[in-house]
Design a protein around this motif. Structure first.
Motif, PDB file in Angstrom:
ATOM      1  N   ALA A 191      33.811  46.651 -28.567  1.00  0.00           N
ATOM      2  CA  ALA A 191      34.931  46.605 -27.618  1.00  0.00           C
ATOM      3  C   ALA A 191      34.544  47.204 -26.284  1.00  0.00           C
ATOM      4  CB  ALA A 191      36.137  47.341 -28.199  1.00  0.00           C
ATOM      5  N   ARG A 192      33.782  48.294 -26.322  1.00  0.00           N
ATOM      6  CA  ARG A 192      33.376  48.981 -25.092  1.00  0.00           C
ATOM      7  C   ARG A 192      32.435  48.123 -24.253  1.00  0.00           C
ATOM      8  NH1 ARG A 192      30.632  54.110 -26.761  1.00  0.00           N
ATOM      9  NH2 ARG A 192      28.682  53.036 -26.332  1.00  0.00           N
ATOM     10  N   LYS A 193      31.753  47.173 -24.873  1.00  0.00           N
ATOM     11  CA  LYS A 193      30.839  46.286 -24.146  1.00  0.00           C
ATOM     12  C   LYS A 193      31.527  44.965 -23.774  1.00  0.00           C
ATOM     13  CE  LYS A 193      26.826  48.043 -26.769  1.00  0.00           C
ATOM     14  NZ  LYS A 193      26.105  48.724 -25.691  1.00  0.00           N
ATOM     15  N   ILE A 194      32.287  44.412 -24.706  1.00  0.00           N
ATOM     16  CA  ILE A 194      32.878  43.097 -24.492  1.00  0.00           C
ATOM     17  C   ILE A 194      33.988  43.154 -23.450  1.00  0.00           C
ATOM     18  CG2 ILE A 194      34.260  41.292 -25.598  1.00  0.00           C
ATOM     19  CD1 ILE A 194      32.667  41.852 -28.182  1.00  0.00           C
ATOM     20  N   ALA A 195      34.835  44.185 -23.498  1.00  0.00           N
ATOM     21  CA  ALA A 195      35.964  44.264 -22.571  1.00  0.00           C
ATOM     22  C   ALA A 195      35.521  44.246 -21.109  1.00  0.00           C
ATOM     23  CB  ALA A 195      36.814  45.497 -22.880  1.00  0.00           C
ATOM     24  N   ALA A 218      40.940  58.115 -41.586  1.00  0.00           N
ATOM     25  CA  ALA A 218      41.527  58.593 -40.338  1.00  0.00           C
ATOM     26  C   ALA A 218      40.638  58.257 -39.149  1.00  0.00           C
ATOM     27  CB  ALA A 218      41.761  60.102 -40.415  1.00  0.00           C
ATOM     28  N   GLU A 219      39.332  58.369 -39.337  1.00  0.00           N
ATOM     29  CA  GLU A 219      38.415  58.034 -38.257  1.00  0.00           C
ATOM     30  C   GLU A 219      38.401  56.526 -37.994  1.00  0.00           C
ATOM     31  OE1 GLU A 219      34.848  61.134 -37.954  1.00  0.00           O
ATOM     32  OE2 GLU A 219      34.967  60.241 -39.947  1.00  0.00           O
ATOM     33  N   ALA A 220      38.528  55.739 -39.044  1.00  0.00           N
ATOM     34  CA  ALA A 220      38.576  54.286 -38.874  1.00  0.00           C
ATOM     35  C   ALA A 220      39.817  53.878 -38.081  1.00  0.00           C
ATOM     36  CB  ALA A 220      38.563  53.603 -40.235  1.00  0.00           C
ATOM     37  N   ARG A 221      40.954  54.503 -38.407  1.00  0.00           N
ATOM     38  CA  ARG A 221      42.172  54.218 -37.641  1.00  0.00           C
ATOM     39  C   ARG A 221      41.998  54.619 -36.179  1.00  0.00           C
ATOM     40  NH1 ARG A 221      45.410  57.096 -42.373  1.00  0.00           N
ATOM     41  NH2 ARG A 221      45.901  55.327 -43.742  1.00  0.00           N
ATOM     42  N   GLY A 222      41.389  55.770 -35.962  1.00  0.00           N
ATOM     43  CA  GLY A 222      41.155  56.225 -34.601  1.00  0.00           C
ATOM     44  C   GLY A 222      40.232  55.292 -33.828  1.00  0.00           C
ATOM     45  N   GLU A 223      39.239  54.742 -34.516  1.00  0.00           N
ATOM     46  CA  GLU A 223      38.317  53.804 -33.864  1.00  0.00           C
ATOM     47  C   GLU A 223      39.050  52.552 -33.384  1.00  0.00           C
ATOM     48  OE1 GLU A 223      34.313  51.141 -34.728  1.00  0.00           O
ATOM     49  OE2 GLU A 223      34.811  52.793 -36.073  1.00  0.00           O
ATOM     50  N   LEU A 224      39.944  52.034 -34.199  1.00  0.00           N
ATOM     51  CA  LEU A 224      40.697  50.845 -33.793  1.00  0.00           C
ATOM     52  C   LEU A 224      41.593  51.143 -32.604  1.00  0.00           C
ATOM     53  CD1 LEU A 224      41.708  49.198 -37.184  1.00  0.00           C
ATOM     54  CD2 LEU A 224      39.683  48.801 -35.776  1.00  0.00           C
ATOM     55  N   ALA A 225      42.235  52.304 -32.615  1.00  0.00           N
ATOM     56  CA  ALA A 225      43.104  52.669 -31.488  1.00  0.00           C
ATOM     57  C   ALA A 225      42.291  52.790 -30.203  1.00  0.00           C
ATOM     58  CB  ALA A 225      43.826  53.975 -31.792  1.00  0.00           C
ATOM     59  N   LEU A 226      41.113  53.400 -30.293  1.00  0.00           N
ATOM     60  CA  LEU A 226      40.256  53.545 -29.118  1.00  0.00           C
ATOM     61  C   LEU A 226      39.785  52.185 -28.619  1.00  0.00           C
ATOM     62  CD1 LEU A 226      38.724  55.405 -27.169  1.00  0.00           C
ATOM     63  CD2 LEU A 226      36.881  55.514 -28.857  1.00  0.00           C
ATOM     64  N   SER A 227      39.505  51.279 -29.532  1.00  0.00           N
ATOM     65  CA  SER A 227      39.048  49.942 -29.144  1.00  0.00           C
ATOM     66  C   SER A 227      40.104  49.226 -28.321  1.00  0.00           C
ATOM     67  CB  SER A 227      38.713  49.119 -30.396  1.00  0.00           C
ATOM     68  OG  SER A 227      37.727  49.765 -31.173  1.00  0.00           O
ATOM     69  N   ALA A 228      41.365  49.374 -28.717  1.00  0.00           N
ATOM     70  CA  ALA A 228      42.454  48.754 -27.949  1.00  0.00           C
ATOM     71  C   ALA A 228      42.525  49.341 -26.548  1.00  0.00           C
ATOM     72  CB  ALA A 228      43.779  48.945 -28.681  1.00  0.00           C
ATOM     73  N   PHE A 240      40.215  47.665 -23.951  1.00  0.00           N
ATOM     74  CA  PHE A 240      40.710  46.409 -23.403  1.00  0.00           C
ATOM     75  C   PHE A 240      41.848  46.653 -22.410  1.00  0.00           C
ATOM     76  CE2 PHE A 240      38.443  44.844 -27.110  1.00  0.00           C
ATOM     77  CZ  PHE A 240      37.840  43.700 -26.606  1.00  0.00           C
ATOM     78  N   ARG A 241      42.707  47.627 -22.711  1.00  0.00           N
ATOM     79  CA  ARG A 241      43.806  47.921 -21.784  1.00  0.00           C
ATOM     80  C   ARG A 241      43.273  48.444 -20.448  1.00  0.00           C
ATOM     81  NH1 ARG A 241      46.289  50.646 -26.392  1.00  0.00           N
ATOM     82  NH2 ARG A 241      47.732  49.235 -27.439  1.00  0.00           N
ATOM     83  N   VAL A 242      42.303  49.341 -20.511  1.00  0.00           N
ATOM     84  CA  VAL A 242      41.745  49.918 -19.285  1.00  0.00           C
ATOM     85  C   VAL A 242      41.080  48.838 -18.439  1.00  0.00           C
ATOM     86  CG1 VAL A 242      39.947  51.446 -18.389  1.00  0.00           C
ATOM     87  CG2 VAL A 242      41.472  52.245 -20.192  1.00  0.00           C
ATOM     88  N   MET A 243      40.295  47.967 -19.085  1.00  0.00           N
ATOM     89  CA  MET A 243      39.610  46.922 -18.335  1.00  0.00           C
ATOM     90  C   MET A 243      40.608  45.922 -17.751  1.00  0.00           C
ATOM     91  SD  MET A 243      36.521  47.594 -18.037  1.00  0.00           S
ATOM     92  CE  MET A 243      36.027  49.247 -18.502  1.00  0.00           C
ATOM     93  N   ALA A 244      41.676  45.660 -18.462  1.00  0.00           N
ATOM     94  CA  ALA A 244      42.710  44.769 -17.930  1.00  0.00           C
ATOM     95  C   ALA A 244      43.370  45.384 -16.698  1.00  0.00           C
ATOM     96  CB  ALA A 244      43.748  44.474 -19.006  1.00  0.00           C
ATOM     97  N   ASP A 245      43.612  46.693 -16.747  1.00  0.00           N
ATOM     98  CA  ASP A 245      44.195  47.378 -15.593  1.00  0.00           C
ATOM     99  C   ASP A 245      43.251  47.334 -14.395  1.00  0.00           C
ATOM    100  OD1 ASP A 245      46.454  47.975 -17.011  1.00  0.00           O
ATOM    101  OD2 ASP A 245      45.863  50.031 -17.490  1.00  0.00           O
ATOM    102  N   LEU A 246      41.960  47.565 -14.635  1.00  0.00           N
ATOM    103  CA  LEU A 246      40.988  47.526 -13.545  1.00  0.00           C
ATOM    104  C   LEU A 246      40.871  46.122 -12.960  1.00  0.00           C
ATOM    105  CD1 LEU A 246      38.123  49.773 -15.005  1.00  0.00           C
ATOM    106  CD2 LEU A 246      39.740  50.348 -13.196  1.00  0.00           C
ATOM    107  N   LEU A 247      41.004  45.126 -13.814  1.00  0.00           N
ATOM    108  CA  LEU A 247      40.926  43.748 -13.347  1.00  0.00           C
ATOM    109  C   LEU A 247      42.051  43.451 -12.362  1.00  0.00           C
ATOM    110  CD1 LEU A 247      39.479  41.044 -13.605  1.00  0.00           C
ATOM    111  CD2 LEU A 247      40.939  40.517 -15.557  1.00  0.00           C
ATOM    112  N   GLU A 248      43.234  43.974 -12.636  1.00  0.00           N
ATOM    113  CA  GLU A 248      44.364  43.761 -11.738  1.00  0.00           C
ATOM    114  C   GLU A 248      44.149  44.446 -10.387  1.00  0.00           C
ATOM    115  OE1 GLU A 248      47.885  45.034 -13.706  1.00  0.00           O
ATOM    116  OE2 GLU A 248      48.027  43.239 -14.965  1.00  0.00           O
TER     117      GLU A 248
END
Length: 240
Positions: free
Chosen positions: A87-91, A27-37, A40-48
């Motif tokens: 993800a938190r660093k690369i995005a 369950a924590e692994a699934r949550g980690e993947l969701a958070l990672s996505a 990227f979404r937040v950084m894409a929004d900020l980029l716009e």
């Protein structure tokens, strides 16, 4: 290795690889993947929303402030969150226009390699450059290279000192997230059961392998007896 990466071709397969490689609950692994996505979404929004700023703080002078890529970013990550921390660093590095040198932990590289493979599939060649190996063999040449302008490291305090020392001669921009000693405080008017359930997460999430895990617990005398009894009982009910 190829078999593990093939198995992780779906989100569920990737989550199971993270769980198997790090030991965290599925369950924590699934949550980690969701958070990672989300990163990227937040950084894409900020980029716009990114745009030039025009400031007139001084009479008769106009200042134009615009974002510019800093340069190559070195990203060094640990094993306990092998997808979300990268993800938190690369995005944000990508959003800033910086190419990335990415070194996953040599202890749990496969989960990170799935992320690297996914990014390679969607980004221009050379934007993300992932290298596996012993830390000194990989990182020391990076930090000494003039094209590398920023290093972001998450890991132990001991290694953080080594990274800081290597970055110092060039005044390399450095972000260090090292070992923590987070306090957990239970006040006299606390809801004891709620405090116990909160501490269970704060202390035992990810099998305790978290840099923000609660490492010191301060409990008011008025509720100390009830709190300790309830926490011990709750801990003994945990399934490892």
């Amino acid at each position: 290795v190829a078999g593990d990466l093939d198995t992780a071709s779906t989100a569920e397969g990737w989550a199971r690889l993270v769980s198997r490689e790090t030991g965290k609950r599925l369950a924590e692994a699934r949550g980690e993947l969701a958070l990672s996505a989300v990163y990227f979404r937040v950084m894409a929004d900020l980029l716009e929303e990114q745009q030039e700023l025009v400031l007139q703080a001084v009479p008769g002078a106009v200042h134009h402030v615009e974002p510019r890529p800093l340069g190559v970013a070195a990203v060094l990550t640990p094993w306990n969150f092998p997808v979300s921390i990268p993800a938190r660093k690369i995005a944000p590095a990508l959003a800033a226009g910086c190419p990335v040198l990415f070194k996953p932990s040599e202890v749990a590289p496969l989960s990170s390699m799935v992320l690297a493979t996914l990014l390679d599939r969607h980004l221009p060649a050379g934007t993300i450059n992932t290298v596996l190996g012993e830390p000194a063999d990989v990182v020391d040449p990076w930090l000494a290279h003039g094209e590398v302008q920023v290093v972001s490291f998450t890991g132990s305090t001991r290694v953080g000192r080594l990274v800081a020392a290597a970055a110092a001669p060039r005044f390399l921009r450095t972000v260090l997230e090292l070992g923590g000693c987070a306090p957990f405080i239970v006040l006299p008017d606390a809801d004891v059961e709620h405090a116990v359930q909160t501490l269970l997460v704060a202390k035992y999430r990810n099998n305790g392998q978290s840099c923000i895990a609660a490492n010191q617990v301060f409990v008011a005398r008025e509720v100390a007896g009830d709190f300790v009894d309830a926490f011990v009982t709750a801990t003994e009910r945990l399934v490892v």
